[in-house]
Design an enzyme around this catalytic site. Structure first.
Site, mmCIF file in Angstrom:
data_model
loop_
_atom_site.group_PDB
_atom_site.id
_atom_site.type_symbol
_atom_site.label_atom_id
_atom_site.label_comp_id
_atom_site.label_asym_id
_atom_site.label_seq_id
_atom_site.Cartn_x
_atom_site.Cartn_y
_atom_site.Cartn_z
ATOM 1 C CE LYS A 192 1.656 8.426 -12.256
ATOM 2 N NZ LYS A 192 1.154 7.459 -11.240
ATOM 3 C CB SER B 196 6.643 10.348 1.098
ATOM 4 O OG SER B 196 5.363 9.982 1.556
ATOM 5 N N PRO B 197 9.519 8.606 -0.572
ATOM 6 C CG PRO B 197 10.429 6.604 -1.391
ATOM 7 C CD PRO B 197 9.321 7.146 -0.520
ATOM 8 C CB THR C 149 6.797 9.687 -10.644
ATOM 9 O OG1 THR C 149 5.623 10.503 -10.868
ATOM 10 C CG2 THR C 149 6.779 9.132 -9.227
ATOM 11 C CE1 TYR D 135 -0.103 4.161 6.927
ATOM 12 C CE2 TYR D 135 1.057 2.242 6.094
ATOM 13 C CZ TYR D 135 1.073 3.534 6.569
ATOM 14 O OH TYR D 135 2.277 4.193 6.690
#
Length: 336
Positions: free
Chosen positions: A238, A228-229, A236, A76
């Site tokens: 969004k 990635s739940p 969400t 990452y």
């Protein structure tokens, strides 16, 4: 909007370790976006509000909500996520007695030139410790089953990291059911337990349910960690067909218009429980027995994540969401 819960109300799960076990909260925090250099989350790209200050506030908000388990990886941000996580841990230790648990991962691709996986993993773990500013990693995982060495050798390599004192516990990520069993067997030869298998698991990727992974994890005492739940933001509330997620968010990449019936029900349940759609989606993962590790770019997202704790969907609502969701599948990266 119900956002926060008290630290005392946070449920915990048991993680097996070589010297017994330790407790982790029922939710963790994923640090993939912290320094992301893969064009996924917008660091130094489309999200001008994503920076060290914003993710530091996310870290602190998770701690304030009783979530002290953070998952990162050497890949990452090419190590930047580990560096930031370690920095935040050190800063937190100066102001609170709250312990911070850190999980990180060995990236097989980075070490593909090293035939001896045991040697490679020891070097990688030492480098991760240095970036994190710790002498021992709480949970050290293989990021994917892609190293050219045998699974038995990889299991013994994980045991070697524990024996060297570089990790308290070890796990895998993206391993299939059979691959997980092989690692579990190899570790048992060294008297080291397999603590976890981290896979993508959400309402939109229920593959671990269908494959028997969740049931076998329960049988073996292995914790299923769910990355990635919220399906990379798709659950969400969004986003929509007119406003899809930005960046290279490839997991559970279904057209938003196809997801609208599910999103409508998520909103109905969010209203019913006085929660948000994201909180309902996270609560579903916990209801299935997994530990979700949602990401958080800022304090507001972290507080919303924590709001998924301290309450429960009814069995009937869990079943409804399961029916409306997707099975999902596997790929070269995702075996489990």
């Amino acid at each position: 909007m119900a956002l926060c819960t008290t630290a005392a109300a946070v449920m915990h799960r048991t993680m097996l370790a070589s010297s017994g076990s330790f407790q982790v909260p029922a939710m963790g925090c994923g640090a993939w976006s912290w320094g992301d250099d893969k064009g996924v989350w917008g660091w130094d790209a489309y999200d001008s509000n994503l920076n060290e200050t914003s993710v530091a506030s996310a870290f602190n908000a998770m701690l304030d909500g009783g979530v002290n388990f953070f998952d990162t990886a050497e890949t990452y941000g090419d190590g930047l996520s580990e560096t930031l996580t370690g920095k935040f841990k050190k800063m937190a230790s100066e102001t609170t007695d709250e312990s911070v648990l850190i999980a990180t991962k060995f990236q097989p691709g980075k070490w593909k030139g090293e035939k001896n996986v045991g040697k490679a993993m020891l070097r990688a773990a030492k480098e991760s410790c240095a970036r994190l500013g710790v002498s021992q990693i709480d949970l050290y995982q293989i990021h994917a089953p892609l190293h050219r060495s045998s699974l038995r050798d990889q299991g013994h390599a994980l045991a070697g990291v524990v024996e060297a004192g570089l990790a308290k516990a070890v796990g895998v990520s993206n391993f299939s059911l059979d691959q997980m069993r092989e690692i579990h067997k190899a570790l048992a030869e060294k008297n080291v337990p397999l603590s976890s298998n981290q896979v993508e698991f959400s309402i939109l990727r229920q593959y671990p349910l269908h494959s028997g992974m969740l049931a076998d994890c329960d049988r073996l005492g292995v914790q299923l960690l769910a990355y990635s739940p919220m399906a990379m933001g798709r659950l969400t509330g969004k986003y929509s067909a007119d406003n899809p997620p930005k960046g290279r968010r490839g997991f559970s990449n279904y057209p938003m218009e196809e997801l609208q019936p599910l999103l409508d029900v998520l909103q109905e349940m969010a209203t019913k429980y006085s929660k948000t759609q994201a909180q309902v989606a996270l609560n579903w993962v916990m209801a299935k027995g997994a530990i979700p590790i949602p990401g958080a770019k800022n304090a507001a997202q972290a507080e919303e994540n924590v709001g998924a704790l301290g309450w429960a969907l009814t069995d009937a609502d869990v079943a409804t969401l399961t029916t409306l969701g997707k099975k999902g599948g596997t790929s070269n990266w995702q075996h489990g």
